[in-house]
Design an enzyme around this catalytic site. Structure first.
Site, PDB file in Angstrom:
ATOM      1  N   SER A  85      40.437  43.426  50.924  1.00 34.98           N
ATOM      2  CA  SER A  85      41.377  44.388  51.528  1.00 34.98           C
ATOM      3  C   SER A  85      41.387  44.311  53.053  1.00 34.98           C
ATOM      4  CB  SER A  85      41.082  45.819  51.057  1.00 34.98           C
ATOM      5  OG  SER A  85      41.267  45.907  49.654  1.00 34.98           O
ATOM      6  N   GLU A 134      32.596  38.610  50.123  1.00 33.96           N
ATOM      7  CA  GLU A 134      33.684  39.391  49.544  1.00 33.96           C
ATOM      8  C   GLU A 134      33.103  40.406  48.554  1.00 33.96           C
ATOM      9  OE1 GLU A 134      37.638  37.060  49.915  1.00 33.96           O
ATOM     10  OE2 GLU A 134      36.785  36.668  47.950  1.00 33.96           O
ATOM     11  N   HIS A 148      34.767  32.140  43.915  1.00 37.93           N
ATOM     12  CA  HIS A 148      35.464  33.422  44.050  1.00 37.93           C
ATOM     13  C   HIS A 148      35.077  34.338  42.887  1.00 37.93           C
ATOM     14  CE1 HIS A 148      38.542  36.438  44.481  1.00 37.93           C
ATOM     15  NE2 HIS A 148      38.724  35.996  45.709  1.00 37.93           N
ATOM     16  N   GLU A 196      36.753  36.310  41.165  1.00 36.16           N
ATOM     17  CA  GLU A 196      37.679  36.278  40.026  1.00 36.16           C
ATOM     18  C   GLU A 196      37.361  35.101  39.103  1.00 36.16           C
ATOM     19  OE1 GLU A 196      41.206  36.432  42.447  1.00 36.16           O
ATOM     20  OE2 GLU A 196      40.634  38.459  43.053  1.00 36.16           O
ATOM     21  N   ASN A 227      44.151  33.249  50.845  1.00 36.13           N
ATOM     22  CA  ASN A 227      43.949  32.863  49.444  1.00 36.13           C
ATOM     23  C   ASN A 227      45.135  33.428  48.673  1.00 36.13           C
ATOM     24  OD1 ASN A 227      43.140  32.400  46.840  1.00 36.13           O
ATOM     25  ND2 ASN A 227      41.357  33.753  46.901  1.00 36.13           N
ATOM     26  N   LYS A 242      45.923  33.010  45.669  1.00 32.56           N
ATOM     27  CA  LYS A 242      45.619  33.273  44.256  1.00 32.56           C
ATOM     28  C   LYS A 242      46.764  32.753  43.376  1.00 32.56           C
ATOM     29  CE  LYS A 242      42.682  37.037  45.771  1.00 32.56           C
ATOM     30  NZ  LYS A 242      42.057  38.319  45.488  1.00 32.56           N
ATOM     31  N   GLY A 287      41.377  43.623  46.598  1.00 35.48           N
ATOM     32  CA  GLY A 287      42.625  44.103  45.997  1.00 35.48           C
ATOM     33  C   GLY A 287      42.635  45.592  45.695  1.00 35.48           C
TER      34      GLY A 287
HETATM   35  P1  13P Z   1      42.558  41.003  49.020  1.00 36.37           P
HETATM   36  O1  13P Z   1      42.691  40.685  50.505  1.00 36.37           O
HETATM   37  O2  13P Z   1      43.854  41.043  48.306  1.00 36.37           O
HETATM   38  O3  13P Z   1      41.692  42.212  48.802  1.00 36.37           O
HETATM   39  O4  13P Z   1      41.769  39.753  48.381  1.00 36.37           O
HETATM   40  C1  13P Z   1      40.640  39.278  49.005  1.00 36.37           C
HETATM   41  C2  13P Z   1      40.233  38.022  48.341  1.00 36.37           C
HETATM   42  O5  13P Z   1      39.840  38.006  47.198  1.00 36.37           O
HETATM   43  C3  13P Z   1      40.351  36.778  49.120  1.00 36.37           C
HETATM   44  O6  13P Z   1      39.740  35.723  48.454  1.00 36.37           O
END
Ligand code: 13P
Length: 245
Positions: free
Chosen positions: A208, A162, A90, A92, A5, A7, A168
């Protein structure tokens, strides 16, 4: 499955460079490989990867079919680029763009109607984990947006657990925490759709997950792969994670 992803990272040129590097190395993967890119990359990257085992995902789609929704991108538009998957739900998008379970239910249905396979994300925030109510949170997210689907529709769904506190932050869920939640999610699917469907459902871990910890996470019986953020932005790291599956 190992899915990236990206982002809101990479210009079109940088994205093409990364996809090209992945294409050269990922020729015969042992698992499904997907990269989720910003909308503007989709058509170019899907064309670039059309003879590659790597599939392409959008990171979102609109909750409306078409019309006067300035700035939105419909599921039909995503499908027309050659993308086959769509990341939905997601954390976010839930947190920053106020996507509710009802909105996500519409998005999932529109993605499916347009032959896109949703990668549907669920997971609790830190306070919910600390209060010990992560199971209730995840159950409500499934009931609110995807447990309305028929078994036939469900066959096209991939789930990604997740935990928001792990995204992150470098604070990965332990392999035991991931396994425990994944087994719980699978039990909910079994209650709803039966054991066979539950066993056939791909449940990814995200948060992560990186080149160092992927193998340990993926070794769990109910962890079927990963949804990778930061570590999907560098080809060598993403390739190591694919090889760990
Ligand atoms: P990270 O791997 O950067 O923690 O992000 C995970 C994520 O949100 C994948 O959709």
């Amino acid at each position: 499955m190992v899915a990236g992803n990206w982002k809101m990272n990479k210009t079109l040129q940088e994205g093409v460079a990364l996809a090209t590097e992945l294409k050269q190395t990922v020729v015969n993967p042992k698992c499904a490989v997907v990269i989720g890119t910003p909308f503007i990359h989709l058509a170019t990257v899907a064309e670039l990867l059309k003879d590659s085992p790597i599939k392409v995902a959008a990171e979102n789609c609109a909750d409306k079919v078409s019309g006067a929704y300035t700035g939105e991108v419909s599921a039909a538009m995503v499908a027309s680029t050659g993308a086959e998957y769509c990341i939905l739900g997601h954390s976010e998008r839930r947190a920053y763009y106020h996507e509710t379970p009802e909105i996500l239910r519409e998005k999932v249905l529109l993605a499916l109607e347009n032959n896109l396979k949703p990668i549907f994300c669920i997971g609790e925030v830190k306070e919910e984990r600390e209060a010990g109510c992560q199971n209730e949170v995840v159950k409500a997210q499934l009931e609110g947006s995807v447990f309305n689907l028929t078994a036939e529709q469900w066959a096209n769904i991939t789930l990604a657990y997740e935990p928001v506190w792990a995204i992150g932050t470098g604070l990965t869920a332990t392999p035991d925490q991931a396994q425990e939640m994944h087994a719980y999610i699978r039990s909910l699917i079994a209650e709803k759709y039966g054991k066979q469907v539950a066993d056939d459902t791909t449940i990814l871990y995200g948060g992560s997950c990186n080149a160092k910890n992927a193998a340990e996470l993926f070794a769990n019986p109910d962890v079927d792969g990963g949804l990778i953020g930061g570590a999907s932005l560098k080809a060598p790291d993403f390739i190591t994670i694919i090889q760990a599956r």
